[in-house]
Write a protein that holds these residues in place. Structure first.
Motif, short mmCIF file in Angstrom:
data_model
loop_
_atom_site.label_atom_id
_atom_site.label_comp_id
_atom_site.label_asym_id
_atom_site.label_seq_id
_atom_site.Cartn_x
_atom_site.Cartn_y
_atom_site.Cartn_z
N ILE A 264 0.87 -1.18 0.00
CA ILE A 264 0.00 0.00 0.00
C ILE A 264 0.90 1.23 0.00
CG2 ILE A 264 -1.86 1.24 1.16
CD1 ILE A 264 -2.58 -1.38 2.56
N LEU A 265 0.90 1.93 -1.11
CA LEU A 265 1.68 3.17 -1.24
C LEU A 265 0.73 4.33 -0.96
CD1 LEU A 265 4.45 4.36 -1.99
CD2 LEU A 265 3.67 4.43 -4.38
N LYS A 266 1.03 5.09 0.10
CA LYS A 266 0.09 6.10 0.58
C LYS A 266 0.16 7.39 -0.24
CE LYS A 266 -1.24 3.47 3.93
NZ LYS A 266 -0.99 3.83 5.32
N SER A 267 -0.97 8.06 -0.28
CA SER A 267 -1.09 9.34 -0.99
C SER A 267 -0.02 10.32 -0.51
CB SER A 267 -2.49 9.92 -0.76
OG SER A 267 -2.58 11.23 -1.25
N GLY A 268 0.57 11.05 -1.46
CA GLY A 268 1.60 12.03 -1.12
C GLY A 268 3.02 11.49 -1.18
N SER A 269 3.17 10.19 -1.35
CA SER A 269 4.52 9.61 -1.46
C SER A 269 5.21 10.13 -2.72
CB SER A 269 4.45 8.09 -1.49
OG SER A 269 3.97 7.57 -0.28
N MET A 308 3.82 5.04 -10.27
CA MET A 308 3.88 6.40 -9.76
C MET A 308 3.95 7.35 -10.95
SD MET A 308 6.60 5.87 -6.59
CE MET A 308 6.24 7.44 -5.79
N ASN A 309 3.41 8.53 -10.78
CA ASN A 309 3.47 9.53 -11.84
C ASN A 309 4.92 9.97 -12.03
OD1 ASN A 309 0.63 9.55 -12.14
ND2 ASN A 309 0.45 10.91 -10.37
N PHE A 319 8.97 11.30 -9.10
CA PHE A 319 7.97 10.22 -9.05
C PHE A 319 7.03 10.51 -7.88
CE2 PHE A 319 11.96 8.75 -10.68
CZ PHE A 319 11.65 7.98 -11.78
N SER A 320 5.69 10.40 -8.07
CA SER A 320 4.75 10.73 -6.99
C SER A 320 3.41 10.03 -7.22
CB SER A 320 4.53 12.25 -6.92
OG SER A 320 3.91 12.72 -8.11
N VAL A 321 2.60 9.97 -6.14
CA VAL A 321 1.22 9.49 -6.22
C VAL A 321 0.33 10.48 -5.47
CG1 VAL A 321 1.73 7.03 -6.48
CG2 VAL A 321 1.54 8.00 -4.20
N SER A 322 -0.84 10.74 -6.03
CA SER A 322 -1.78 11.69 -5.41
C SER A 322 -2.89 11.00 -4.62
CB SER A 322 -2.41 12.58 -6.49
OG SER A 322 -3.08 11.80 -7.45
N LYS A 323 -2.95 9.68 -4.72
CA LYS A 323 -3.92 8.91 -3.94
C LYS A 323 -3.31 7.56 -3.59
CE LYS A 323 -6.34 7.05 -8.00
NZ LYS A 323 -7.65 6.93 -8.67
N ASP A 324 -3.92 6.88 -2.60
CA ASP A 324 -3.39 5.58 -2.20
C ASP A 324 -3.40 4.61 -3.37
OD1 ASP A 324 -3.24 6.67 0.30
OD2 ASP A 324 -4.70 5.33 1.25
#
Length: 856
Positions: A264-269, A308-309, A319-324
């Motif tokens: 589970i990769l959390k939002s904001g990572s 990841m984006n 590299f980032s994610v905006s949601k879980d």
């Protein structure tokens, strides 16, 4: 002539008019306490007409697929135009000429809504409590005096294992049941001091996730290995969570015990890489990489990536994610006909490929990621995680839970409508004598005074009716009791009540109660990592006051003398009459079996146990005589107390004493009686004499004119003049477990008046104090001694500790219920402490040990 209208599922049933339905009104009191009773009919017959067959969905046809016969159906019953009840219809049988039903109403309506409601299904996403040392030390869900740990030998090593478990208050469970079912509970305050220890360790998806490996501190390990020129893997630092100890170092996690994992990769990572010539090298991974490896971290293989984006800006890759983002990974593999399983993994945040550039680096990283192992498999809550409270209640439906509570507190279910359950005690019947119905002109008596039948037996009681808890092999104590019937023509004994809860072992430690629940054991044959063994035990229930649990007053030896006292008094020598009574439709509509009846012809109050209607306006009735309630406190044995005397709080913050196990007439009888009083007591006893000097524990000297004489005789009685039966202190004294108490208002007890002074203590310390008072009366304690003329506090000794000398004030105050027996007064309750000191004797508290206040 009596007319009936009966609607089943809204269809008016056709009747042959030969007879009316026989309605049976069954009292919830005094019937089998182990069952929930409801009003009912005997069988009701309808002709097999086309209309009536349509009402039963043609269930008589052999080829019918109708489920009508297997379901309960709504029924409305009218007599002479008056609706008598709304309830449930059950189809009994069908013949060529007749359809046979039975109807139920009353308790069944409300309880049906609870039958399919499981306690564990009440869990919501807010019903979790932290299971950590910090929570155990401060959270109200963790009583401080329940011991779950177990000690024993593991091999040759003596070890202690186990963790403290939370409890859940019964009032919280009832509130959730009410919200889930739409059923309101009235009178449920009788259960307010009860709580259920959480003795299971079922983990749901949220708790499994919460107790997984959790990395958020983002220490990185840069490993160069073979074809991978830069290999950055997430490290697990001491600040991260690894409850199962799966981290081996070098970024390697041991997942060998599991078939699957969830990432589970959390939002904001996010993380960012930098290279002076970014166009020259393209990263192979554009997200978080999950790598299979061996125990050392070598022989790596990319299993999958967590997307990841990816944004390139100049010399930076971000590299980032905006949601879980959640991904389930099967750890098994199949290749070229061979199969196996990945046992070790790493999480990679930056992985360059086929060219080496020394300037390539991670410039920033903020990754919040969890590794949850075996999410689809059975799992236990782990210490350090989140405990789901409702999910770990006993695996019972709501009805079973309520039955056990009712048996424990001797209350019965009375349902005035389909959405309300009232909990009523036998004492409520006595209390309702003030609103009893006058049946003088309704009862049909021979010669105007004789019922059709009288009997000295009632119900299915034996001479000795045993009450007990469920068995549990971890208990060495017994908790059973008996209800007695004075009739040697009955069977010698029977099992009346058997709870589904097990009893809880309890012991006294320094006058405090300690409870033992052994849900852990030591595995003597395991290796060094297999010491702790959790085992499920039978459900328990305890009393809870703040963070102190208790079981002593739930022992059946005490329950039969407190919660069951009125019940016991009523069945001990029962008098039952059977007669006929005139009741019309309006009488039947208003039947309330919690209200007794009175008849001047017989001169007694009676509880209606059963009322069965017949044709016309006549019914057969079975009545149980309610005599004048005897003394509600029994005579204690040498080591027992007979009432659960407790301190309770008024809404304005003041305090009073109560016996919550009693209610209605029983409690009021004590308050109104001149033969019962609550009195204040103080710890120790002393005689006043000549001034003398003594050495305190600092080596200094103090003066006193009160001497303690431990050789004085201690008595259980005083005579009518307030004098003991033989020489000694002229005040009432009680010895209990080595502690001596004396009544402060001994003169007031005898005279029934509150004095302005007592025991030769200066009167203004007692102004307004309730030296002798009644149940539910606000308690005012004597004042503490203020400051000596020399400026030193009277309650503080030279070493800064609170003194307990008789001359230095009233630092320990107790209360007890007394009963006048002839010319003597006798203790008939437990002793309750109202004022005391903390263990170090540096602070005082009043009424509640949590209310410590500084001593100036």
């Amino acid at each position: 002539m009596t007319t009936e209208q009966i609607y089943i599922n809204g269809i008016l049933m056709e009747q042959d008019g030969s007879k009316t339905a026989s309605l049976v009104f069954q009292s919830p009191f005094f019937t089998d306490i182990d069952a929930i009773v409801s009003n009912r009919t005997n069988s009701v017959d309808f002709p097999a007409t086309d209309n009536n067959l349509r009402a039963i969905d043609n269930a008589h046809l052999s080829g019918s697929a109708s489920k009508f016969a297997y379901r309960k159906h709504r029924v409305l019953y009218y007599r002479n135009g008056v609706q008598i009840f709304s309830g449930y219809a059950t189809l009994l049988s069908i013949t060529d000429t007749q359809i046979k039903f039975t109807f139920t109403w009353g308790n069944v309506n409300a309880f049906k809504k609870l039958l399919d409601l499981k306690l564990r299904d009440l869990q919501t996403d807010v019903d979790y409590v932290d299971w950590t040392d910090a929570a155990i030390s401060s959270n109200q869900h963790y009583p401080t005096n329940i011991v779950y740990k177990t000690s024993g030998y593991h091999g040759k090593q003596y070890v202690t294992v186990g963790h403290t478990h939370p409890v859940l208050r019964v009032s919280d469970i009832l509130a959730r049941l009410s919200a889930a079912s739409g059923v309101s509970f009235v009178g449920s305050s009788v259960f307010d001091n009860l709580a259920v220890p959480i003795l299971y360790r079922n983990a749901d998806e949220y708790s499994k996730t919460a107790q997984g490996i959790h990395l958020s501190h983002n220490a990185l390990i840069n490993l160069a290995a073979n074809q991978w020129q830069h290999k950055y893997v997430l490290d697990c630092s001491a600040a991260d969570q690894d409850l199962k100890g799966q981290y081996l170092g070098n970024g390697v996690f041991d997942v060998s015990e599991y078939e699957s994992i969830r990432i589970i990769l959390k939002s904001g990572s996010r993380f960012r890489t930098y290279h002076a010539n970014q166009s020259a090298i393209t990263p192979i991974i554009t997200g978080l990489g999950v790598i299979a490896t061996d125990e050392s971290g070598a022989n790596t293989k990319l299993i999958t990536t967590i997307p990841m984006n990816y944004v390139r800006l100049g010399d930076y890759n971000t590299f980032s994610v905006s949601k879980d983002v959640q991904k389930d990974i099967d750890l098994s593999w199949l290749s070229s006909g061979e199969s196996g399983k990945y046992n070790y993994i790493q999480l990679c945040v930056f992985w360059y490929g086929n060219a080496y550039e020394s300037s390539a680096a991670v410039s920033s990283v903020s990754i919040d990621v969890s590794i949850v192992c075996g999410i689809q498999e059975e799992a236990q809550v782990l210490f350090g995680g989140k405990y789901p409270l409702f999910l770990n209640l006993p695996d019972w439906d709501a009805s079973q839970f309520l039955k056990n509570l009712m048996k424990l507190k001797a209350v019965f279910a009375h349902c005035p409508d389909g959405n309300t359950i009232e909990f009523k005690s036998i004492a409520s019947l006595y209390n309702n004598r003030s609103i009893a119905l006058d049946w003088t002109d309704k009862l049909i008596l021979a010669n105007g005074t004789d019922p059709a039948e009288q009997t000295p037996t009632f119900g299915s009681f034996a001479q000795r009716n045993k009450c007990d808890y469920a068995e549990d092999d971890t208990n060495t104590q017994t908790f059973n009791g008996e209800l007695l019937v004075d009739n040697d023509t009955l069977e010698a004994e029977s099992d009346l009540i058997k709870l589904d809860f097990a009893g809880t072992q309890y012991r006294l430690s320094d006058d405090s109660e300690v409870l033992d629940i052994h849900c852990y054991s030591v595995n003597p044959d395991g290796d060094s990592t297999e010491i702790e063994e959790f085992k499920e035990v039978t459900p328990r229930i305890v009393e809870l006051n703040s963070r102190m649990a208790s079981f002593r007053n739930l022992d059946w030896k005490y329950l039969v003398k407190s919660a069951y006292y009125t019940y016991q008094q009523t069945i001990a020598s029962p008098k039952v009459i059977k007669a006929s009574v005139l009741v019309d439709a309006l009488d039947l509509q208003d039947v309330d079996l919690s209200i007794p009846i009175y008849t001047y012809a017989l001169g007694h109050y009676y509880a209606i146990n059963k009322l069965t209607t017949k044709d016309g306006d006549v019914a057969d009735v079975e009545l149980l005589q309610l005599g004048k309630l005897a003394d509600v406190i029994d005579t204690p044995t040498s080591e027992e107390v007979t009432s659960n005397l407790v301190v309770e709080r008024n809404t304005d913050g003041t305090y009073y004493l109560n016996i919550p196990s009693l209610s209605g007439a029983a409690l009021q009888d004590i308050i109104n009686s001149p033969d019962y009083h609550i009195v204040l007591m103080r710890y120790g006893y002393a005689r006043r004499g000549k001034w003398f000097r003594y050495a305190d524990n600092t080596g200094g000297y103090l003066w006193s004119h009160t001497s303690r004489k431990t050789t004085l005789t201690v008595f259980n009685y005083i005579d009518a003049h307030g004098k003991p039966a033989q020489g000694g202190c002229s005040s009432y004294k009680i010895v209990r477990k080595g502690r001596r108490y004396r009544i402060i208002g001994e003169t007031a007890l005898r005279k029934g008046a509150e004095p302005s002074s007592s025991q030769q203590v200066v009167s203004h310390y007692y102004d307004g104090a309730s030296l002798v008072f009644e149940l539910k009366q606000t308690i005012v304690l004597p004042k503490m001694r203020p400051v000596h003329s020399n400026g030193r506090s009277a309650v503080i000794t030279r070493d800064g500790r609170i003194s307990n000398k008789s001359t230095t004030g009233l630092t320990e105050i107790f209360a007890v219920l007394m009963h006048k027996e002839g010319n003597t007064w006798k203790q008939v309750s437990n002793i309750v402490q109202l004022r005391g000191t903390n263990a170090d004797k540096t602070r005082l508290w009043e009424f509640e040990t949590s209310n410590f206040v500084p001593v100036e």
